[in-house]
Scaffold this motif. Structure first.
Motif, mmCIF file in Angstrom:
data_model
loop_
_atom_site.group_PDB
_atom_site.id
_atom_site.type_symbol
_atom_site.label_atom_id
_atom_site.label_comp_id
_atom_site.label_asym_id
_atom_site.label_seq_id
_atom_site.Cartn_x
_atom_site.Cartn_y
_atom_site.Cartn_z
ATOM 1 N N SER A 214 0.670 -1.205 -0.065
ATOM 2 C CA SER A 214 0.013 -0.015 0.016
ATOM 3 C C SER A 214 0.836 1.162 0.121
ATOM 4 O O SER A 214 0.359 2.245 0.070
ATOM 5 C CB SER A 214 -0.890 0.061 1.104
ATOM 6 O OG SER A 214 -0.140 -0.162 2.553
ATOM 7 N N ARG A 215 1.999 1.037 0.130
ATOM 8 C CA ARG A 215 2.985 2.583 0.372
ATOM 9 C C ARG A 215 3.541 2.491 -1.298
ATOM 10 O O ARG A 215 4.383 3.484 -1.548
ATOM 11 C CB ARG A 215 4.228 2.321 1.133
ATOM 12 C CG ARG A 215 5.072 1.058 0.877
ATOM 13 C CD ARG A 215 6.178 1.028 2.405
ATOM 14 N NE ARG A 215 7.024 -0.042 2.141
ATOM 15 C CZ ARG A 215 8.106 -0.041 1.521
ATOM 16 N NH1 ARG A 215 8.492 1.145 0.929
ATOM 17 N NH2 ARG A 215 9.076 -1.047 1.097
ATOM 18 N N THR A 236 -3.542 -2.512 -3.232
ATOM 19 C CA THR A 236 -4.127 -1.212 -2.806
ATOM 20 C C THR A 236 -3.104 -0.144 -3.026
ATOM 21 O O THR A 236 -2.719 0.537 -2.533
ATOM 22 C CB THR A 236 -4.720 -0.719 -1.481
ATOM 23 O OG1 THR A 236 -3.735 -1.017 -0.432
ATOM 24 C CG2 THR A 236 -5.974 -2.057 -1.432
ATOM 25 N N ALA A 237 -2.171 -0.487 -4.287
ATOM 26 C CA ALA A 237 -0.942 0.128 -4.552
ATOM 27 C C ALA A 237 -1.766 1.566 -5.246
ATOM 28 O O ALA A 237 -2.870 1.728 -5.672
ATOM 29 C CB ALA A 237 -0.030 -0.377 -5.454
ATOM 30 N N ARG A 265 -5.030 3.192 -6.491
ATOM 31 C CA ARG A 265 -5.511 4.542 -5.941
ATOM 32 C C ARG A 265 -4.735 5.383 -7.201
ATOM 33 O O ARG A 265 -3.438 5.375 -7.066
ATOM 34 C CB ARG A 265 -4.982 4.906 -4.791
ATOM 35 C CG ARG A 265 -6.106 4.076 -3.588
ATOM 36 C CD ARG A 265 -5.401 4.229 -2.128
ATOM 37 N NE ARG A 265 -4.351 3.476 -2.212
ATOM 38 C CZ ARG A 265 -3.050 3.585 -0.919
ATOM 39 N NH1 ARG A 265 -3.731 4.241 -0.065
ATOM 40 N NH2 ARG A 265 -2.437 2.769 -0.850
ATOM 41 N N LEU A 266 -5.438 6.322 -7.684
ATOM 42 C CA LEU A 266 -4.810 7.222 -8.791
ATOM 43 C C LEU A 266 -4.213 8.349 -7.898
ATOM 44 O O LEU A 266 -4.589 9.058 -7.181
ATOM 45 C CB LEU A 266 -5.956 7.539 -9.755
ATOM 46 C CG LEU A 266 -5.512 8.565 -10.742
ATOM 47 C CD1 LEU A 266 -4.651 7.845 -11.823
ATOM 48 C CD2 LEU A 266 -6.651 9.259 -11.641
ATOM 49 N N ARG A 310 -5.072 14.881 -2.147
ATOM 50 C CA ARG A 310 -4.970 14.348 -0.902
ATOM 51 C C ARG A 310 -4.269 12.839 -1.105
ATOM 52 O O ARG A 310 -3.534 12.522 -0.292
ATOM 53 C CB ARG A 310 -6.442 14.261 -0.290
ATOM 54 C CG ARG A 310 -6.901 15.248 0.220
ATOM 55 C CD ARG A 310 -8.424 15.150 1.015
ATOM 56 N NE ARG A 310 -8.859 16.466 1.189
ATOM 57 C CZ ARG A 310 -9.618 17.429 0.265
ATOM 58 N NH1 ARG A 310 -9.946 16.486 -0.915
ATOM 59 N NH2 ARG A 310 -10.117 18.484 0.462
ATOM 60 N N SER A 311 -4.806 12.195 -2.124
ATOM 61 C CA SER A 311 -4.054 10.620 -2.297
ATOM 62 C C SER A 311 -2.781 11.086 -3.088
ATOM 63 O O SER A 311 -1.834 10.253 -2.530
ATOM 64 C CB SER A 311 -4.959 10.279 -3.655
ATOM 65 O OG SER A 311 -6.099 9.811 -3.092
ATOM 66 N N GLY A 312 -2.418 12.062 -3.710
ATOM 67 C CA GLY A 312 -1.289 12.350 -3.832
ATOM 68 C C GLY A 312 -0.099 12.648 -2.764
ATOM 69 O O GLY A 312 0.901 12.207 -2.727
#
Length: 379
Positions: A214-215, A236-237, A265-266, A310-312
């Motif tokens: 995930s990281r 969940t990369a 996640r984009l 936020r995702s970035g």
């Protein structure tokens, strides 16, 4: 005036800014790379710093609050380390701090020119010799900046062609709590070479090395198999798309919606900095998807805004709510007149200049001309 969360530029090569607006040859990605290498060959820490200050200032003017700098220009022209082996990384960090930009310095391992092919020419500047030597250097850099609130030191695998399979795991686990980024399946040739050498796709080879968590961020992720998409989704990369660069280099259009639906996640990046405009990058994800699918509305503005903000931030090791702390103001421009959703209409030119940026836009333009000119005088 409209407030907008700070933007996260999750994939940048600051020195590529010197190539913008120049005729660097036609053909394929590989022809463009020759000119990029010519620029890389003449940079030293001081000139890299000067170009980075100007490029990062341009990012601040575009509303960007944090950058992920994918950094592999480590050593001197013949591959000899500088007196400080992290001189170029420190030059980039200093440049970001000078303009008030948060930075995730993604120190990149680059050891080979291809499967079983040693580095040569300018690529010697990129290599530490082996993954253990790279890890020792990056551990030192990370220790210097431990606890900083404006700097994260992360790790990166340049690509499966640039890190031998037996050394991928060393890089993947070198900084176990930090972001890990990797160029993956940007070009069909990369996939073909990987399959011929290992029997695996790049994503599958990296999975064997334990790289997908995930990281981890898969940069480009353009030419993926169904199994590759499942692997990235199950982890969940993050998947960092850089649409303006991917179009400029004729890379192709990645499966953004299928990755999202699988659980990935984009995030977004400016990559070669042909354009520094995260609004344009975000819109292009949806527009490219329309061209491929023939259907509108695959991506909602709210999802693209989350990817660009936020995702970035999270993918670069910063708290997501820092995007709100780094909020920028959008002008009441002609482009935004009557718009109810700024993402579909705004450009970087609509961002009010940050009050804490020490340079005016005209100053930044002068700085860019000076730094780019100095580079091309040496090429």
């Amino acid at each position: 005036m409209t407030s907008h969360p700070g933007l996260a530029n999750c994939h940048s090569h600051a020195f590529h800014r010197a190539l913008r607006g120049r005729d660097v040859g036609g053909g394929t990605f590989w022809a463009w790379r020759d000119r990029m290498y010519a620029v890389a060959a003449v940079l030293d820490p001081d000139l890299l710093h000067d170009l980075a200050v100007a490029t990062y200032a341009e990012m601040r003017l575009a509303g960007i609050g944090v950058v992920g700098e994918f950094h592999y220009l480590h050593h001197g022209p013949d591959g000899t380390a500088y007196d400080d082996p992290n001189a170029t990384g420190e030059a980039l960090i200093a440049a970001a701090r000078e303009v008030g930009l948060r930075i995730c310095l993604l120190d990149t391992c680059y050891l080979a020119a291809g499967f079983g092919v040693p580095v040569d020419g300018v690529q010697r500047r990129f290599s530490d010799g082996d993954a253990d030597a790279w890890a020792a250097r990056v551990h030192d850099l990370a220790a210097r900046h431990a606890g900083a609130d404006d700097v994260v030191v992360g790790a990166a695998i340049h690509s499966v062609r640039a890190v031998p399979p037996g050394q991928l795991a060393t890089v993947a686990h070198a900084l176990p709590d930090a972001p890990l980024h990797v160029h993956v399946s940007e070009q069909p040739q990369e996939n073909a070479d990987c399959l011929a050498a290992t029997g695996h796709t790049p994503v599958a080879l990296l999975a064997d090395a334990g790289a997908w968590t995930s990281r981890t961020t898969a940069v480009h992720a353009t030419h993926l198999s169904d199994a590759d998409i499942t692997t990235l989704g199950d982890a969940t990369a993050y998947a960092c798309f850089c649409p303006t660069t991917e179009a400029e280099l004729a890379d192709g259009v990645g499966p953004s919606a299928r990755l999202r639906d699988a659980g990935a996640r984009l995030t977004l990046g400016s990559d070669s900095n042909t354009v520094i405009d995260l609004f344009a990058e975000a819109r292009a994800v949806e527009m490219h998807e329309r061209l491929v699918s023939g259907s509108r509305g695959t991506w909602r503005a709210s999802a693209l805004t989350e990817a660009a903000t936020r995702s970035g931030y999270a993918s670069l090791g910063f708290a997501p709510d820092l995007a709100d702390a780094d909020a920028v103001t959008l002008r009441d421009s002609v482009r935004l007149a009557g718009a109810t959703e700024p993402l579909w209409a705004a450009t970087a030119a609509d961002v009010e200049p940050p009050k804490n940026l020490p340079y005016e836009a005209a100053d930044v333009a002068v700085m860019l001309r000076r730094a780019v000119g100095a580079i091309w005088e040496r090429v």
